[in-house]
Write a protein that holds these residues in place. Structure first.
Motif, short mmCIF file in Angstrom:
data_model
loop_
_atom_site.label_atom_id
_atom_site.label_comp_id
_atom_site.label_asym_id
_atom_site.label_seq_id
_atom_site.Cartn_x
_atom_site.Cartn_y
_atom_site.Cartn_z
N GLN A 1 0.89 -1.01 -0.07
CA GLN A 1 -0.02 -0.06 0.16
C GLN A 1 0.80 1.26 -0.19
OE1 GLN A 1 -3.35 0.27 2.58
NE2 GLN A 1 -3.20 -2.10 2.95
N LYS A 2 1.92 1.25 0.81
CA LYS A 2 2.81 2.48 0.83
C LYS A 2 3.35 2.48 -0.52
CE LYS A 2 3.62 2.12 6.03
NZ LYS A 2 4.57 1.92 6.84
N ASP A 3 3.93 1.52 -1.05
CA ASP A 3 4.55 1.82 -2.48
C ASP A 3 3.61 2.20 -3.41
OD1 ASP A 3 6.96 0.70 -1.39
OD2 ASP A 3 6.70 -1.45 -2.11
N LEU A 4 2.37 1.89 -3.44
CA LEU A 4 1.23 2.35 -4.34
C LEU A 4 1.17 3.78 -4.26
CD1 LEU A 4 -0.96 1.79 -6.43
CD2 LEU A 4 -2.41 1.06 -4.69
N ILE A 5 1.00 4.23 -2.85
CA ILE A 5 0.67 5.70 -2.54
C ILE A 5 1.97 6.33 -3.11
CG2 ILE A 5 0.36 7.15 -0.66
CD1 ILE A 5 -1.07 4.88 0.64
N LEU B 1 6.36 10.81 2.14
CA LEU B 1 6.80 9.80 1.93
C LEU B 1 7.63 9.59 0.54
CD1 LEU B 1 6.53 6.36 2.42
CD2 LEU B 1 4.42 6.53 1.41
N THR B 2 7.06 10.68 -0.36
CA THR B 2 7.31 10.64 -1.61
C THR B 2 8.34 11.86 -1.96
OG1 THR B 2 5.19 10.04 -2.14
CG2 THR B 2 6.46 10.81 -4.13
N GLU B 3 9.42 11.69 -2.64
CA GLU B 3 10.66 12.62 -2.73
C GLU B 3 10.12 13.54 -3.71
OE1 GLU B 3 14.13 14.40 -1.93
OE2 GLU B 3 13.45 12.57 -1.12
N ALA B 4 9.36 13.18 -4.84
CA ALA B 4 8.91 14.12 -5.77
C ALA B 4 7.94 15.16 -5.09
CB ALA B 4 8.19 13.40 -6.97
N MET B 5 7.08 15.00 -4.24
CA MET B 5 6.55 15.89 -3.53
C MET B 5 7.37 16.80 -2.70
SD MET B 5 3.15 15.35 -4.22
CE MET B 5 2.07 15.72 -3.06
N LEU B 6 8.27 16.14 -1.91
CA LEU B 6 9.13 17.14 -1.27
C LEU B 6 9.98 18.09 -2.22
CD1 LEU B 6 10.56 14.33 1.29
CD2 LEU B 6 9.34 16.28 1.86
N GLU B 7 10.35 17.79 -3.38
CA GLU B 7 11.25 18.67 -4.30
C GLU B 7 10.10 20.03 -4.57
OE1 GLU B 7 12.13 16.06 -7.42
OE2 GLU B 7 13.51 15.03 -6.58
N GLN B 8 8.93 19.49 -4.91
CA GLN B 8 7.92 20.63 -4.96
C GLN B 8 7.89 21.70 -3.83
OE1 GLN B 8 6.35 21.37 -8.15
NE2 GLN B 8 7.31 19.44 -8.98
#
Length: 274
Positions: free
Chosen positions: A8-12, A81-88
């Motif tokens: 589930q975490k990987d999917l999110i 959890l998501t690097e791409a969101m943190l980059e934004q």
């Protein structure tokens, strides 16, 4: 076959990696009701953050809450959890000339020492946490909070869902109540993406905070009146204004606060007494 917690975490994480670049176009929505929802949410947080606070925003996404908090608090850490969101989020913080630390990881295993923060904030993100991890997340929050520190959260209200499956916020992202999923429609790639989504009742929040050793001090229903009214009723400015005034006055009082589309809660880590 139902996905396990790790799957589930990987999917999110994968879904939010794909939509990171368009997330800010999807949230907070486009209607007057969306604006009311967001204003209530942000005000609830900012009213509970001071200039002396060190704040952790877990599930910070692209910094929708992190950035306003950083304008007020002493120091802010955004965690997701998501690097791409943190980059934004980091890009927006830099554009605003704000010194915000960002770290990637799982909120069920926070990489911070005990007693690190005066406040932990989480708006919307807890609903993507697999239920098996809920107790661990609340326990981790208590651990990293200083004595007297505050947990400030916003979650979808499962009590509202018992009566209505209507979406009242950012309707390009649709809550599939029956299947417990958040459906991302109309993405740039043209795909429909589905992420696990778990709502909370007031009793759920009371139980989770109690088990973790946190004390609830405030529970507010977000749009507890307007969520139940037709959009056509709220199109009249006078009616919308009167409803908003009532919500401001009564949103903290039961049973009205239990009927909000979302729930906003503050809980405190008890101070240590010698």
């Amino acid at each position: 076959m139902k996905a396990n917690t790790s799957q589930q975490k990987d999917l999110i994480a994968g879904i939010y990696h794909r939509i990171a670049g368009e997330y800010d176009e999807r949230i907070p929505g486009f209607t007057a009701l969306d604006a009311t929802f967001s204003d209530t949410e942000i005000s609830f947080v900012l009213d509970r953050v001071t200039a002396d606070d060190e704040v952790l925003d877990i599930g910070c996404g692209t910094g929708r809450i992190t950035i306003p908090v950083a304008h007020r608090a002493k120091a802010v850490t955004g965690f997701d959890l998501t690097e791409a969101m943190l980059e934004q989020a980091a890009r927006k913080a830099a554009e605003a000339n704000l010194d915000v630390r960002f770290e990637q990881g799982d909120m069920a295993a926070l990489p911070f020492p005990d007693d690190s923060f005066d406040a932990v904030v989480s708006m919307l993100a807890l609903m993507h946490v697999p239920p098996a991890d809920h107790p661990r997340v609340f326990s981790e929050v208590r651990r990293v909070l200083r004595p007297g520190g505050r947990l400030i959260i916003g979650v979808k209200n499962s009590v509202f869902e018992r009566f209505s499956s209507a979406d009242r916020f950012a309707t390009v992202d649709i809550t599939d109540v029956e299947n417990k999923e958040l459906v991302f429609t109309g993405t740039r790639e043209g795909d429909e993406l589905r992420a696990p989504w778990h709502s909370f009742s007031p009793d759920d929040l009371k139980r989770l905070t109690a088990v973790a050793g946190l004390v609830p001090v405030s529970l507010r229903g977000n749009i507890p009146l307007s969520a139940w009214l037709a959009d056509s009723v709220l199109e009249t400015a006078e009616v919308a204004g009167a409803v908003r005034t009532l919500e401001t006055l009564l949103g903290d009082l039961p049973p009205l606060n239990h009927l909000g589309y979302h729930l906003l809660m503050e809980a405190v880590k008890p101070a240590v007494h010698s």
